[in-house]
Design a protein around this motif. Structure first.
Motif, PDB file in Angstrom:
ATOM      1  N   VAL A 171       0.837  -1.204   0.000  1.00  0.00           N
ATOM      2  CA  VAL A 171       0.000   0.000   0.000  1.00  0.00           C
ATOM      3  C   VAL A 171       0.871   1.253   0.000  1.00  0.00           C
ATOM      4  O   VAL A 171       0.595   2.215  -0.714  1.00  0.00           O
ATOM      5  N   ALA A 172       1.948   1.234   0.783  1.00  0.00           N
ATOM      6  CA  ALA A 172       2.853   2.383   0.806  1.00  0.00           C
ATOM      7  C   ALA A 172       3.514   2.588  -0.554  1.00  0.00           C
ATOM      8  O   ALA A 172       3.745   3.720  -0.981  1.00  0.00           O
ATOM      9  N   GLY A 173       3.811   1.507  -1.265  1.00  0.00           N
ATOM     10  CA  GLY A 173       4.453   1.591  -2.575  1.00  0.00           C
ATOM     11  C   GLY A 173       3.513   2.070  -3.665  1.00  0.00           C
ATOM     12  O   GLY A 173       3.937   2.692  -4.629  1.00  0.00           O
ATOM     13  N   ASP A 174       2.221   1.762  -3.531  1.00  0.00           N
ATOM     14  CA  ASP A 174       1.229   2.195  -4.520  1.00  0.00           C
ATOM     15  C   ASP A 174      -0.103   2.399  -3.813  1.00  0.00           C
ATOM     16  O   ASP A 174      -0.934   1.493  -3.755  1.00  0.00           O
ATOM     17  N   PRO A 175      -0.318   3.594  -3.254  1.00  0.00           N
ATOM     18  CA  PRO A 175      -1.542   3.849  -2.499  1.00  0.00           C
ATOM     19  C   PRO A 175      -2.818   3.874  -3.344  1.00  0.00           C
ATOM     20  O   PRO A 175      -3.911   3.934  -2.796  1.00  0.00           O
ATOM     21  N   THR A 176      -2.690   3.780  -4.671  1.00  0.00           N
ATOM     22  CA  THR A 176      -3.881   3.758  -5.523  1.00  0.00           C
ATOM     23  C   THR A 176      -4.472   2.357  -5.630  1.00  0.00           C
ATOM     24  O   THR A 176      -5.546   2.181  -6.199  1.00  0.00           O
ATOM     25  N   ARG A 177      -3.771   1.368  -5.110  1.00  0.00           N
ATOM     26  CA  ARG A 177      -4.248  -0.014  -5.217  1.00  0.00           C
ATOM     27  C   ARG A 177      -4.282  -0.671  -3.839  1.00  0.00           C
ATOM     28  O   ARG A 177      -3.517  -0.320  -2.954  1.00  0.00           O
ATOM     29  N   ILE A 178      -5.174  -1.640  -3.706  1.00  0.00           N
ATOM     30  CA  ILE A 178      -5.280  -2.387  -2.452  1.00  0.00           C
ATOM     31  C   ILE A 178      -4.937  -3.837  -2.746  1.00  0.00           C
ATOM     32  O   ILE A 178      -5.518  -4.443  -3.649  1.00  0.00           O
ATOM     33  N   PRO A 179      -4.001  -4.427  -1.999  1.00  0.00           N
ATOM     34  CA  PRO A 179      -3.626  -5.824  -2.252  1.00  0.00           C
ATOM     35  C   PRO A 179      -4.790  -6.783  -2.017  1.00  0.00           C
ATOM     36  O   PRO A 179      -5.653  -6.536  -1.174  1.00  0.00           O
ATOM     37  N   PHE A 180      -4.801  -7.856  -2.773  1.00  0.00           N
ATOM     38  CA  PHE A 180      -5.803  -8.910  -2.632  1.00  0.00           C
ATOM     39  C   PHE A 180      -5.189 -10.066  -1.855  1.00  0.00           C
ATOM     40  O   PHE A 180      -4.155 -10.593  -2.245  1.00  0.00           O
ATOM     41  N   VAL A 181      -5.816 -10.442  -0.757  1.00  0.00           N
ATOM     42  CA  VAL A 181      -5.375 -11.586   0.037  1.00  0.00           C
ATOM     43  C   VAL A 181      -6.583 -12.476   0.272  1.00  0.00           C
ATOM     44  O   VAL A 181      -7.637 -12.011   0.715  1.00  0.00           O
ATOM     45  N   ASN A 182      -6.439 -13.739  -0.034  1.00  0.00           N
ATOM     46  CA  ASN A 182      -7.514 -14.712   0.126  1.00  0.00           C
ATOM     47  C   ASN A 182      -7.265 -15.528   1.395  1.00  0.00           C
ATOM     48  O   ASN A 182      -6.244 -16.195   1.509  1.00  0.00           O
ATOM     49  N   MET A 183      -8.209 -15.460   2.340  1.00  0.00           N
ATOM     50  CA  MET A 183      -8.044 -16.126   3.627  1.00  0.00           C
ATOM     51  C   MET A 183      -8.414 -17.608   3.539  1.00  0.00           C
ATOM     52  O   MET A 183      -9.215 -18.017   2.706  1.00  0.00           O
ATOM     53  N   TYR A 184      -7.813 -18.377   4.456  1.00  0.00           N
ATOM     54  CA  TYR A 184      -8.142 -19.802   4.569  1.00  0.00           C
ATOM     55  C   TYR A 184      -9.604 -20.009   4.972  1.00  0.00           C
ATOM     56  O   TYR A 184     -10.196 -19.160   5.629  1.00  0.00           O
ATOM     57  N   PRO A 185     -10.148 -21.192   4.696  1.00  0.00           N
ATOM     58  CA  PRO A 185     -11.390 -21.617   5.337  1.00  0.00           C
ATOM     59  C   PRO A 185     -11.048 -22.235   6.695  1.00  0.00           C
ATOM     60  O   PRO A 185      -9.878 -22.501   6.985  1.00  0.00           O
ATOM     61  N   SER A 186     -12.061 -22.495   7.499  1.00  0.00           N
ATOM     62  CA  SER A 186     -11.799 -23.062   8.826  1.00  0.00           C
ATOM     63  C   SER A 186     -11.178 -24.445   8.755  1.00  0.00           C
ATOM     64  O   SER A 186     -10.443 -24.848   9.654  1.00  0.00           O
ATOM     65  N   TYR A 187     -11.443 -25.195   7.682  1.00  0.00           N
ATOM     66  CA  TYR A 187     -10.900 -26.548   7.619  1.00  0.00           C
ATOM     67  C   TYR A 187      -9.399 -26.576   7.349  1.00  0.00           C
ATOM     68  O   TYR A 187      -8.799 -27.645   7.258  1.00  0.00           O
ATOM     69  N   ALA A 188      -8.764 -25.414   7.273  1.00  0.00           N
ATOM     70  CA  ALA A 188      -7.294 -25.380   7.225  1.00  0.00           C
ATOM     71  C   ALA A 188      -6.716 -25.866   8.555  1.00  0.00           C
ATOM     72  O   ALA A 188      -5.559 -26.263   8.609  1.00  0.00           O
ATOM     73  N   GLY A 189      -7.522 -25.813   9.621  1.00  0.00           N
ATOM     74  CA  GLY A 189      -7.112 -26.344  10.911  1.00  0.00           C
ATOM     75  C   GLY A 189      -6.535 -25.299  11.844  1.00  0.00           C
ATOM     76  O   GLY A 189      -5.973 -24.291  11.411  1.00  0.00           O
ATOM     77  N   ALA A 190      -6.696 -25.545  13.133  1.00  0.00           N
ATOM     78  CA  ALA A 190      -6.276 -24.585  14.165  1.00  0.00           C
ATOM     79  C   ALA A 190      -4.785 -24.275  14.101  1.00  0.00           C
ATOM     80  O   ALA A 190      -4.367 -23.155  14.401  1.00  0.00           O
ATOM     81  N   THR A 191      -3.961 -25.233  13.687  1.00  0.00           N
ATOM     82  CA  THR A 191      -2.518 -24.986  13.602  1.00  0.00           C
ATOM     83  C   THR A 191      -2.232 -23.907  12.559  1.00  0.00           C
ATOM     84  O   THR A 191      -1.467 -22.973  12.815  1.00  0.00           O
ATOM     85  N   ASN A 192      -2.835 -24.018  11.383  1.00  0.00           N
ATOM     86  CA  ASN A 192      -2.650 -23.014  10.336  1.00  0.00           C
ATOM     87  C   ASN A 192      -3.324 -21.687  10.679  1.00  0.00           C
ATOM     88  O   ASN A 192      -2.852 -20.632  10.283  1.00  0.00           O
ATOM     89  N   LEU A 193      -4.441 -21.769  11.398  1.00  0.00           N
ATOM     90  CA  LEU A 193      -5.207 -20.566  11.708  1.00  0.00           C
ATOM     91  C   LEU A 193      -4.701 -19.849  12.953  1.00  0.00           C
ATOM     92  O   LEU A 193      -4.981 -18.666  13.144  1.00  0.00           O
ATOM     93  N   GLY A 194      -3.999 -20.555  13.820  1.00  0.00           N
ATOM     94  CA  GLY A 194      -3.521 -19.942  15.058  1.00  0.00           C
ATOM     95  C   GLY A 194      -4.624 -19.762  16.084  1.00  0.00           C
ATOM     96  O   GLY A 194      -4.560 -18.873  16.937  1.00  0.00           O
TER      97      GLY A 194
END
Length: 198
Positions: free
Chosen positions: A7-30
């Motif tokens: 965002v600091a490098g290009d404030p005109t754009r917002i990064p896309f991040v796709n989150m895990y589903p719950s079945y990724a498991g508590a270890t991956n989800l923290g």
């Protein structure tokens, strides 16, 4: 840190991040799924997230609809709503791979409408074009024909999903202008969701 750096490098754009589903498991989800999503929104900041995006593929070989599907939708909806009514987005399931069932036309529609019912403002199809088939015994995921096959030839889902995409597009101004404060169920209420009040 990476999102904020982009965002600091290009404030005109917002990064896309796709989150895990719950079945990724508590270890991956923290922790719990709610903890995972809430921590992400708090650490990044809702101002740096155009969408709270996730994927959760409901049609498995062992369940008609994965048991955690609706509870994940509810958690994403609630975390986004309580953090400034963030926009949400998700992926439909359009094909099959190891342990997953290829949806029929009705299932593909259901996948789309279930996301819309929970207020998703952005939908992506996983996948429109199928990757080349690589058998599990050769280290692949066994992905089969999605909306098109890996050579781009239309499958039975092509015409119906093209029509559905056009219909959803026409509803876009309505969907973009409303928030889903609650998503109620009226029959066989899934765990982690709300029943329609009397």
């Amino acid at each position: 840190e990476t999102v904020k750096e982009f965002v600091a490098g290009d404030p005109t754009r917002i990064p896309f991040v796709n989150m895990y589903p719950s079945y990724a498991g508590a270890t991956n989800l923290g922790g719990t799924y709610r903890d995972y999503l809430t921590k992400w929104v708090n650490l990044v900041g809702s101002d740096y997230l155009e969408y709270l995006y996730f994927d959760h593929y409901p049609f498995t070989a062992s369940e008609s609809v994965r048991s955690t599907y609706f509870s994940d939708l509810e958690t994403v909806r609630d975390v986004a709503f309580t953090n400034g009514r963030m926009k949400t987005g998700g992926f439909t399931q359009m094909g099959s791979w190891n342990g997953m069932t290829r949806p029929t036309v009705d299932m593909a529609r259901w996948s789309t409408y279930s996301l819309l019912a929970y207020g998703m403002k952005s939908l992506s199809h996983f996948c429109w074009v199928a990757p080349a088939y690589v058998a599990p015994e050769n280290g692949g995921e066994g992905m089969r024909d999605f909306v098109t096959d890996y050579q781009g030839n239309p499958t039975d889902l092509y015409d119906p999903m093209t029509i559905l995409n056009w219909q959803v597009r026409q509803l876009g101004p309505v969907f973009m202008g409303m928030d889903v404060k609650h998503a109620y169920h009226t029959y066989n209420v899934p765990s982690g969701t709300e029943a329609l009040p009397s």
